[in-house]
Enzyme design. Sequence first.
Site, mmCIF file in Angstrom:
data_model
loop_
_atom_site.group_PDB
_atom_site.id
_atom_site.type_symbol
_atom_site.label_atom_id
_atom_site.label_comp_id
_atom_site.label_asym_id
_atom_site.label_seq_id
_atom_site.Cartn_x
_atom_site.Cartn_y
_atom_site.Cartn_z
ATOM 1 N N ALA A 129 0.872 -1.249 0.037
ATOM 2 C CA ALA A 129 -0.045 -0.001 0.042
ATOM 3 C C ALA A 129 0.818 1.149 0.012
ATOM 4 O O ALA A 129 1.425 1.579 0.869
ATOM 5 C CB ALA A 129 -0.804 0.039 1.100
ATOM 6 N N ILE A 156 10.477 3.900 4.471
ATOM 7 C CA ILE A 156 10.321 4.983 5.477
ATOM 8 C C ILE A 156 11.553 5.876 5.324
ATOM 9 O O ILE A 156 12.680 5.277 6.097
ATOM 10 C CB ILE A 156 10.030 4.581 6.823
ATOM 11 C CG1 ILE A 156 8.849 3.690 6.684
ATOM 12 C CG2 ILE A 156 9.698 5.573 7.717
ATOM 13 C CD1 ILE A 156 7.564 4.249 5.842
ATOM 14 N N GLU A 240 3.420 19.038 0.600
ATOM 15 C CA GLU A 240 4.414 18.031 0.323
ATOM 16 C C GLU A 240 4.866 18.087 -1.176
ATOM 17 O O GLU A 240 5.961 17.862 -1.557
ATOM 18 C CB GLU A 240 4.064 16.546 0.849
ATOM 19 C CG GLU A 240 5.115 15.487 0.773
ATOM 20 C CD GLU A 240 4.581 14.126 1.045
ATOM 21 O OE1 GLU A 240 5.265 13.218 0.855
ATOM 22 O OE2 GLU A 240 3.445 13.943 1.566
ATOM 23 N N GLN A 334 24.643 14.153 -20.391
ATOM 24 C CA GLN A 334 25.042 14.016 -22.033
ATOM 25 C C GLN A 334 26.162 15.247 -22.330
ATOM 26 O O GLN A 334 27.149 14.897 -22.982
ATOM 27 C CB GLN A 334 24.051 14.124 -22.995
ATOM 28 C CG GLN A 334 24.224 14.091 -24.482
ATOM 29 C CD GLN A 334 24.538 12.446 -24.623
ATOM 30 O OE1 GLN A 334 24.083 11.592 -23.757
ATOM 31 N NE2 GLN A 334 25.021 12.224 -25.819
ATOM 32 N N HIS A 336 28.219 16.523 -20.361
ATOM 33 C CA HIS A 336 29.377 16.376 -19.273
ATOM 34 C C HIS A 336 29.952 15.016 -20.099
ATOM 35 O O HIS A 336 31.320 14.914 -19.750
ATOM 36 C CB HIS A 336 28.882 15.888 -18.085
ATOM 37 C CG HIS A 336 28.974 17.179 -17.069
ATOM 38 N ND1 HIS A 336 27.821 17.814 -17.203
ATOM 39 C CD2 HIS A 336 29.713 17.667 -16.307
ATOM 40 C CE1 HIS A 336 27.998 18.999 -16.464
ATOM 41 N NE2 HIS A 336 29.177 18.771 -15.831
ATOM 42 N N GLY A 338 31.751 11.568 -20.855
ATOM 43 C CA GLY A 338 32.169 10.436 -20.191
ATOM 44 C C GLY A 338 32.238 10.911 -18.703
ATOM 45 O O GLY A 338 31.945 10.162 -17.773
ATOM 46 N N GLY A 362 3.323 10.869 -4.235
ATOM 47 C CA GLY A 362 2.168 10.526 -5.472
ATOM 48 C C GLY A 362 2.967 10.206 -6.687
ATOM 49 O O GLY A 362 3.661 11.268 -7.183
#
Length: 379
Positions: A129, A156, A240, A334, A336, A338, A362
């Site tokens: 859940a 958590i 949040e 990309q 940067h 390598g 969510g």
Amino acid sequence: MIETAERTALAAAMKQFVSREILPNLPGWERDGQIPREVHREIAKAGLFAVGFPEEIGGDGGDTLDMVVATEAFLEAGGSSGAHAALFTHGIALPHIIASGDQDLIERFVRPALAGERVCSLGITEPDAGSDVAHLRTTAVRDGDDYVVNGAKMFITSGIRADFVTTAVRTGGPGASGISLLVIERDTPGFTVSRKLDKMGWLCSDTAELSFVDCRVPARNLVGAENGGFQLIGQVFVPERIIAAVHAYSVAQRCLDLSLAYCRERETFGKPLIARQVVQHKLVQMRQRIELSRAYTREVARRHAAGEFVAGEVCLAKNAAVETCKYVVDEAVQLHGGMGYMRESEVERHYRDTRILGIGAGATEVMTDLAAKIFGYGR
């Protein structure tokens, strides 16, 4: 209007704290898998830990917009998304207690947490859940002056270090109407941290699975009314999700800043990368998406601070900011080349860290479905 002299000073103070206390220590915290408890106390002493919480309960004052500014500053200064999650877990663990108005709980849990003296967590998600909060299975049965809790919580944040967990439990029948909130303390018999969870990103943010076996929790630790927990949980969803959106576009801004500096320094075929039109266009597209996400999220935050109902709009803000972040961090790696794939590169960490943003607070799909319902787009 979000820019004020006070918020400019707040942002500057937060960036200074991050530069001084977070950045030098972040690699070590990533290796250790957690943030030392003293960091909570230090940031609280600096007056930056409890922004958005009322002063009368030990907070630093301010509103949603101040929280937005403080979060932007933390992340744009290079503080990781994982470090922010680990440090500011009280932002999702305490509002329910405060909203209940229970002065005993506020004195015992809220004040010490806002002072950085106690670490707290929010325990909602279970093995089966997550976003579907109404179907959680952890039970709390009243027995005299206690509740006897049985069940488990998963994923958590700060669960390893938490001194107490604001925990969603089932005290009534099925569905949302049977859910309550209990504050469960770390040393309560029957409450154990089952295991530390290893993650793709957020390496300095400890994440745990929690177990409750005949765990006796004092009834005085009930938050609000019995079976009234779902409403309290719902009140926290909007702020949040606003902060989750801020996380996304602020990390994207940090990656744009890093990429811009790198493209000016890195030379290929006799020219700096930024001299290439294709690179210039990439940088413009990155900025465009960031600016739009920032502007929309700030407007939703302004409306929320003004007391407007923005549950649908915040879903749009979070989803848009997450898409912006996914695009920008990918382009940053990309650009940067390598080096962007190396663990020593900051953009590599952001690439891993921000994958969770479309899942936590969510999931993107849940946000889209919820927005459709709120806006009346169903049959």
